[in-house]
Design a protein around this motif. Structure first.
Motif, PDB file in Angstrom:
ATOM      1  N   HIS A   1      39.510  31.772  41.268  1.00  0.00           N
ATOM      2  CA  HIS A   1      40.227  30.915  41.512  1.00  0.00           C
ATOM      3  C   HIS A   1      41.659  30.685  42.506  1.00  0.00           C
ATOM      4  O   HIS A   1      42.570  31.444  41.529  1.00  0.00           O
ATOM      5  CB  HIS A   1      39.862  29.702  41.039  1.00  0.00           C
ATOM      6  CG  HIS A   1      38.054  29.211  40.682  1.00  0.00           C
ATOM      7  ND1 HIS A   1      37.462  28.333  41.602  1.00  0.00           N
ATOM      8  CD2 HIS A   1      37.331  29.311  39.387  1.00  0.00           C
ATOM      9  CE1 HIS A   1      36.598  28.706  40.369  1.00  0.00           C
ATOM     10  NE2 HIS A   1      36.821  29.350  39.609  1.00  0.00           N
ATOM     11  N   THR A   2      41.606  30.628  43.785  1.00  0.00           N
ATOM     12  CA  THR A   2      43.134  30.516  44.793  1.00  0.00           C
ATOM     13  C   THR A   2      43.425  29.068  45.133  1.00  0.00           C
ATOM     14  O   THR A   2      41.927  28.289  44.681  1.00  0.00           O
ATOM     15  CB  THR A   2      42.930  31.206  45.617  1.00  0.00           C
ATOM     16  OG1 THR A   2      41.890  31.176  46.563  1.00  0.00           O
ATOM     17  CG2 THR A   2      42.623  32.691  45.510  1.00  0.00           C
ATOM     18  N   ALA A   3      44.093  28.985  45.502  1.00  0.00           N
ATOM     19  CA  ALA A   3      43.769  28.045  47.089  1.00  0.00           C
ATOM     20  C   ALA A   3      43.151  27.468  47.593  1.00  0.00           C
ATOM     21  O   ALA A   3      42.789  26.381  48.132  1.00  0.00           O
ATOM     22  CB  ALA A   3      45.901  27.633  47.023  1.00  0.00           C
TER      23      ALA A   3
ATOM     24  N   GLN B   1      44.875  31.150  40.951  1.00  0.00           N
ATOM     25  CA  GLN B   1      45.358  30.268  39.895  1.00  0.00           C
ATOM     26  C   GLN B   1      44.348  29.871  38.716  1.00  0.00           C
ATOM     27  O   GLN B   1      45.295  30.240  37.655  1.00  0.00           O
ATOM     28  CB  GLN B   1      44.825  28.894  40.579  1.00  0.00           C
ATOM     29  CG  GLN B   1      45.687  28.827  41.520  1.00  0.00           C
ATOM     30  CD  GLN B   1      45.191  27.240  42.337  1.00  0.00           C
ATOM     31  OE1 GLN B   1      44.067  26.474  42.386  1.00  0.00           O
ATOM     32  NE2 GLN B   1      46.261  26.631  43.380  1.00  0.00           N
ATOM     33  N   PHE B   2      43.331  30.674  38.739  1.00  0.00           N
ATOM     34  CA  PHE B   2      43.016  30.473  37.255  1.00  0.00           C
ATOM     35  C   PHE B   2      41.556  31.492  37.645  1.00  0.00           C
ATOM     36  O   PHE B   2      41.402  31.539  38.445  1.00  0.00           O
ATOM     37  CB  PHE B   2      42.178  29.213  36.492  1.00  0.00           C
ATOM     38  CG  PHE B   2      41.595  28.752  37.273  1.00  0.00           C
ATOM     39  CD1 PHE B   2      40.357  28.649  36.742  1.00  0.00           C
ATOM     40  CD2 PHE B   2      41.885  27.720  38.089  1.00  0.00           C
ATOM     41  CE1 PHE B   2      38.927  27.466  37.191  1.00  0.00           C
ATOM     42  CE2 PHE B   2      40.571  26.896  38.554  1.00  0.00           C
ATOM     43  CZ  PHE B   2      39.468  26.899  38.274  1.00  0.00           C
TER      44      PHE B   2
ATOM     45  N   GLY C   1      48.236  38.602  37.148  1.00  0.00           N
ATOM     46  CA  GLY C   1      48.471  36.614  37.934  1.00  0.00           C
ATOM     47  C   GLY C   1      49.386  36.339  37.659  1.00  0.00           C
ATOM     48  O   GLY C   1      49.862  35.893  38.056  1.00  0.00           O
TER      49      GLY C   1
ATOM     50  N   ALA D   1      52.062  33.747  39.499  1.00  0.00           N
ATOM     51  CA  ALA D   1      50.451  32.846  39.411  1.00  0.00           C
ATOM     52  C   ALA D   1      50.208  31.287  38.971  1.00  0.00           C
ATOM     53  O   ALA D   1      51.627  31.581  37.899  1.00  0.00           O
ATOM     54  CB  ALA D   1      49.239  33.689  40.496  1.00  0.00           C
ATOM     55  N   GLY D   2      49.745  30.310  38.963  1.00  0.00           N
ATOM     56  CA  GLY D   2      49.801  30.079  38.441  1.00  0.00           C
ATOM     57  C   GLY D   2      48.940  29.323  36.936  1.00  0.00           C
ATOM     58  O   GLY D   2      47.581  28.538  37.132  1.00  0.00           O
ATOM     59  N   LEU D   3      48.555  30.789  36.316  1.00  0.00           N
ATOM     60  CA  LEU D   3      47.307  30.732  35.890  1.00  0.00           C
ATOM     61  C   LEU D   3      47.664  30.142  34.373  1.00  0.00           C
ATOM     62  O   LEU D   3      49.049  30.342  33.618  1.00  0.00           O
ATOM     63  CB  LEU D   3      47.081  32.422  35.251  1.00  0.00           C
ATOM     64  CG  LEU D   3      45.879  32.788  36.399  1.00  0.00           C
ATOM     65  CD1 LEU D   3      46.235  34.451  36.708  1.00  0.00           C
ATOM     66  CD2 LEU D   3      44.767  32.613  36.507  1.00  0.00           C
TER      67      LEU D   3
ATOM     68  N   ARG E   1      47.877  34.528  44.152  1.00  0.00           N
ATOM     69  CA  ARG E   1      47.789  34.038  45.061  1.00  0.00           C
ATOM     70  C   ARG E   1      46.403  33.319  43.874  1.00  0.00           C
ATOM     71  O   ARG E   1      45.944  32.267  43.876  1.00  0.00           O
ATOM     72  CB  ARG E   1      46.788  33.628  45.900  1.00  0.00           C
ATOM     73  CG  ARG E   1      47.832  34.926  47.398  1.00  0.00           C
ATOM     74  CD  ARG E   1      49.005  33.743  47.972  1.00  0.00           C
ATOM     75  NE  ARG E   1      47.944  32.547  48.333  1.00  0.00           N
ATOM     76  CZ  ARG E   1      48.661  31.810  49.113  1.00  0.00           C
ATOM     77  NH1 ARG E   1      49.484  31.850  48.784  1.00  0.00           N
ATOM     78  NH2 ARG E   1      47.629  30.624  49.455  1.00  0.00           N
TER      79      ARG E   1
END
Length: 163
Positions: A127-129, A106-107, A156, A161-163, A104
């Motif tokens: 950081h997550t959504a 993001q960065f 991540g 995840a969006g890393l 989950r």
């Protein structure tokens, strides 16, 4: 009740005691000019000396309490790297435990101001959504902050995840 905040596996990794030192320096840097201003007011306004005395008398115990708080607060921070998530805990009176699934994230953000860098510590922010599951881990030694950032970024990415 402490079982509610105990990690299922592993032991809490604690942050550096230098975090308390940095926070005490910040508290002193804020309190010192206020105390000096109170003394100056007491000297320059002899008819209303009580104003300067009140400022000084109110600031000193607050600064002392802040110094004690900094130590207690520093000792409550901890984190555990589990297989699927990162647990972060903190809090003296109001305890908090946040579980952040690696998939989950993001960065990952690493921050260190001039004072923190001088003491060799940094803050890692995940950081997550959701802002509710974002978490800070302040007071990590710089090498541990770098290691944790790299590990969390790898985890991540491997979990989609969006890393």
């Amino acid at each position: 009740m402490d079982d509610l905040f105990a990690p299922a596996t592993g032991a809490w990794q604690r942050v550096s005691p230098r975090l308390a030192t940095v926070r005490r320096i910040v508290i002193a840097a804020i309190a010192a000019p206020v105390v000096i201003a109170g003394i100056v007011l007491a000297v320059l306004l002899p008819d209303q000396r009580w104003i300067g005395a009140a400022v000084t008398v109110a600031t000193l115990p607050l600064a002392a309490w802040g110094g004690v708080w900094a130590g207690h607060n520093q000792r409550t921070w901890g984190y555990v790297e589990n297989a699927d998530d990162l647990l972060v805990t903190r809090g003296v009176m109001f305890k908090r435990l946040v579980a952040i699934p690696y998939g989950r994230m993001q960065f990952v953000d690493v921050q260190a101001g001039p004072l923190a860098r001088a003491f060799g510590i940094a803050t890692v922010t995940l950081h997550t959504a959701s802002t509710e599951t974002a978490a800070d881990i302040p007071g990590l030694p710089s090498d541990e902050a770098t290691r944790l950032r790299n590990r969390l970024t790898e985890l991540g990415e491997s979990r989609g995840a969006g890393l």
